[in-house]
Motif scaffolding. Structure first.
Motif, short mmCIF file in Angstrom:
data_model
loop_
_atom_site.label_atom_id
_atom_site.label_comp_id
_atom_site.label_asym_id
_atom_site.label_seq_id
_atom_site.Cartn_x
_atom_site.Cartn_y
_atom_site.Cartn_z
N ASN A 10 0.86 -1.19 0.00
CA ASN A 10 0.00 0.00 0.00
C ASN A 10 0.90 1.24 0.00
O ASN A 10 1.94 1.26 0.66
CB ASN A 10 -0.91 0.02 1.23
N PHE A 11 0.49 2.24 -0.77
CA PHE A 11 1.29 3.46 -0.89
C PHE A 11 0.41 4.68 -0.62
O PHE A 11 -0.77 4.69 -0.99
CB PHE A 11 1.88 3.59 -2.30
N LEU A 12 1.01 5.69 -0.01
CA LEU A 12 0.32 6.97 0.11
C LEU A 12 1.28 8.09 -0.25
O LEU A 12 2.50 7.92 -0.17
CB LEU A 12 -0.26 7.18 1.53
N ALA A 13 0.73 9.22 -0.67
CA ALA A 13 1.55 10.40 -0.96
C ALA A 13 1.94 11.05 0.36
O ALA A 13 1.09 11.21 1.24
CB ALA A 13 0.75 11.38 -1.81
N HIS A 52 5.46 15.42 4.05
CA HIS A 52 6.09 15.83 5.30
C HIS A 52 7.20 14.85 5.64
O HIS A 52 7.04 13.92 6.42
CB HIS A 52 5.03 15.94 6.40
N ASN A 105 -0.42 10.78 9.40
CA ASN A 105 -1.63 10.89 10.22
C ASN A 105 -2.00 9.51 10.78
O ASN A 105 -1.96 8.51 10.06
CB ASN A 105 -2.77 11.44 9.36
N HIS A 151 -4.37 7.03 8.92
CA HIS A 151 -4.09 6.43 7.62
C HIS A 151 -3.89 4.91 7.73
O HIS A 151 -3.62 4.37 8.79
CB HIS A 151 -2.85 7.06 6.99
N PRO A 197 0.39 3.37 7.91
CA PRO A 197 1.14 3.21 9.17
C PRO A 197 0.93 1.86 9.85
O PRO A 197 1.82 1.37 10.54
CB PRO A 197 0.59 4.35 10.05
N ASP A 235 -0.97 11.76 -6.92
CA ASP A 235 -2.08 12.48 -6.30
C ASP A 235 -3.21 11.51 -5.93
O ASP A 235 -3.80 11.62 -4.85
CB ASP A 235 -2.59 13.56 -7.27
N ALA A 266 -2.83 8.41 -5.10
CA ALA A 266 -2.40 7.69 -3.89
C ALA A 266 -2.59 8.54 -2.64
O ALA A 266 -2.65 8.01 -1.53
CB ALA A 266 -0.94 7.27 -4.02
N VAL A 275 -7.03 8.58 -2.03
CA VAL A 275 -7.83 7.43 -1.61
C VAL A 275 -7.05 6.61 -0.58
O VAL A 275 -5.83 6.56 -0.60
CB VAL A 275 -8.24 6.52 -2.80
N GLY A 310 -6.12 3.03 1.45
CA GLY A 310 -6.07 1.57 1.34
C GLY A 310 -7.09 0.89 2.23
O GLY A 310 -7.35 -0.30 2.08
N ARG A 311 -7.66 1.64 3.15
CA ARG A 311 -8.72 1.08 3.99
C ARG A 311 -9.91 0.65 3.14
O ARG A 311 -10.58 -0.32 3.42
CB ARG A 311 -9.16 2.10 5.04
N LYS A 341 -4.82 -0.34 -3.42
CA LYS A 341 -3.85 0.43 -4.22
C LYS A 341 -2.64 -0.44 -4.59
O LYS A 341 -1.64 0.07 -5.08
CB LYS A 341 -3.39 1.67 -3.43
N PHE A 395 6.03 19.94 -3.25
CA PHE A 395 4.69 20.15 -2.71
C PHE A 395 4.61 21.49 -1.99
O PHE A 395 5.45 21.81 -1.14
CB PHE A 395 4.39 19.02 -1.72
C1 LIG Z 1 0.58 15.70 -2.22
C2 LIG Z 1 0.09 15.04 -0.97
C3 LIG Z 1 0.91 15.00 0.14
C4 LIG Z 1 0.47 14.38 1.31
N1 LIG Z 1 1.30 14.36 2.39
C5 LIG Z 1 0.92 13.72 3.52
C6 LIG Z 1 1.80 13.65 4.63
O1 LIG Z 1 2.92 14.15 4.61
N2 LIG Z 1 1.35 12.99 5.74
C7 LIG Z 1 0.12 12.41 5.80
O2 LIG Z 1 -0.23 11.83 6.84
N3 LIG Z 1 -0.74 12.45 4.74
C8 LIG Z 1 -0.36 13.09 3.61
N4 LIG Z 1 -1.19 13.12 2.52
C9 LIG Z 1 -2.50 12.46 2.60
C10 LIG Z 1 -2.43 10.94 2.35
O3 LIG Z 1 -1.58 10.63 1.26
C11 LIG Z 1 -3.84 10.41 2.04
O4 LIG Z 1 -4.71 10.69 3.11
C12 LIG Z 1 -3.88 8.94 1.68
O5 LIG Z 1 -5.11 8.68 1.06
C13 LIG Z 1 -3.71 7.98 2.85
O6 LIG Z 1 -3.62 6.68 2.31
P1 LIG Z 1 -3.68 5.35 3.18
O7 LIG Z 1 -4.86 5.48 4.12
O8 LIG Z 1 -3.86 4.27 2.15
O9 LIG Z 1 -2.39 5.23 3.95
C14 LIG Z 1 -0.81 13.78 1.36
C15 LIG Z 1 -1.64 13.84 0.23
C16 LIG Z 1 -1.21 14.47 -0.92
C17 LIG Z 1 -2.10 14.52 -2.12
#
Ligand SMILES: Cc1cc2nc3c(=O)[nH]c(=O)nc-3n(C[C@H](O)[C@H](O)[C@H](O)COP(=O)(O)O)c2cc1C
Length: 207
Positions: free
Chosen positions: A43-46, A49, A66, A69, A72, A95, A97, A100, A102-103, A107, A177
């Motif tokens: 699973n990947f997220l953007a 930070h 967060n 998410h 984590p 964007d 990723a 949306v 993964g819950r 992805k 960003f």
């Molecule tokens: C450009 C961009 C940057 C992001 N940076 C962060 C971040 O630094 N920390 C964070 O907790 N969420 C960040 N997010 C939000 C998560 O990527 C987003 O909530 C994601 O859907 C979580 O995916 P997951 O629940 O599958 O882990 C960012 C979103 C975008 C579009």
């Protein structure tokens, strides 16, 4: 500009300086894709930070995630994660990723995934640079956990390396960003050489 912004006439800062309150102004930051294996699936997220915690040996980096998410959960479960750097060509998928979770959405097929030395740090073939990290520390804040990882291996596409084998940031073409404008920016022109642009001044002032 909103009139609620107090002008600093009383502090000596002058009328051109405005107090914004505790606004985080540490942007632009690097846009990354952070990966983990959650419930057996990559699973990947953007994540923008990101931080450099210990530049040396070992190399420690951090990602602020967060607590709500999905990703984590995999980092905590396996003690491993990845950080990949998407180029400008991946702006749409990156964007997505970040839109949306993964819950609710699988992805795991969004990217072409491969693994390196760590079994639970999924890497993205489409990204020119990827790092495998072993979890070293977790810093617990109000809404976010900061995961500090030790970089155990870095993978780079051959065509983003310069003649000396170092990563050429211009070839990576990273997404920067910016929170204020909610915009991905690209690199501009070089402004000077580090540890060099100030040398003449140093020699002038400290001959
Ligand atoms: C450009 C961009 C940057 C992001 N940076 C962060 C971040 O630094 N920390 C964070 O907790 N969420 C960040 N997010 C939000 C998560 O990527 C987003 O909530 C994601 O859907 C979580 O995916 P997951 O629940 O599958 O882990 C960012 C979103 C975008 C579009």
């Amino acid at each position: 500009m909103s009139s609620e912004h107090a002008v600093n006439t009383d502090t000596g800062a002058g009328p051109d300086k405005v107090r914004l309150g505790p606004v985080n102004a540490l942007y632009p930051s690097l846009t990354t894709l952070v990966g983990a294996v959650v419930d057996g699936r990559p699973n990947f997220l953007a994540v923008a930070h990101v931080g450099i915690m210990n530049h040396g040996t070992p190399q420690y980096v951090s990602v602020g995630l967060n607590k709500a998410h999905h990703t984590p959960r995999g980092i905590t479960a396996h003690g491993e994660f990845s950080i990949c750097l998407p180029g400008r060509d991946l702006v749409e998928k990156t964007d997505y990723a970040g839109l949306v979770s993964g819950r609710r959405t699988d992805k795991s097929r969004l990217f072409d995934v491969f693994f390196g030395d760590l079994a639970h740090a999924p890497l993205i073939r489409e990204c020119p640079v990827c790092m495998e990290c072993r979890l070293a520390r977790v810093l617990d804040f109000e809404t976010h956990d900061v995961f500090v990882g030790e970089i155990v291996q870095t993978h780079a596409d051959r065509d983003v390396l310069d003649a000396g084998g170092a990563i050429d940031v211009r070839a990576v073409d990273p997404l920067l960003f910016d929170m204020a404008s909610r915009t991905y920016w690209a690199l501009g022109e070089p402004a000077g050489k580090c540890w060099s642009a100030g040398k003449a001044m140093k020699e002038r002032l400290e001959p």
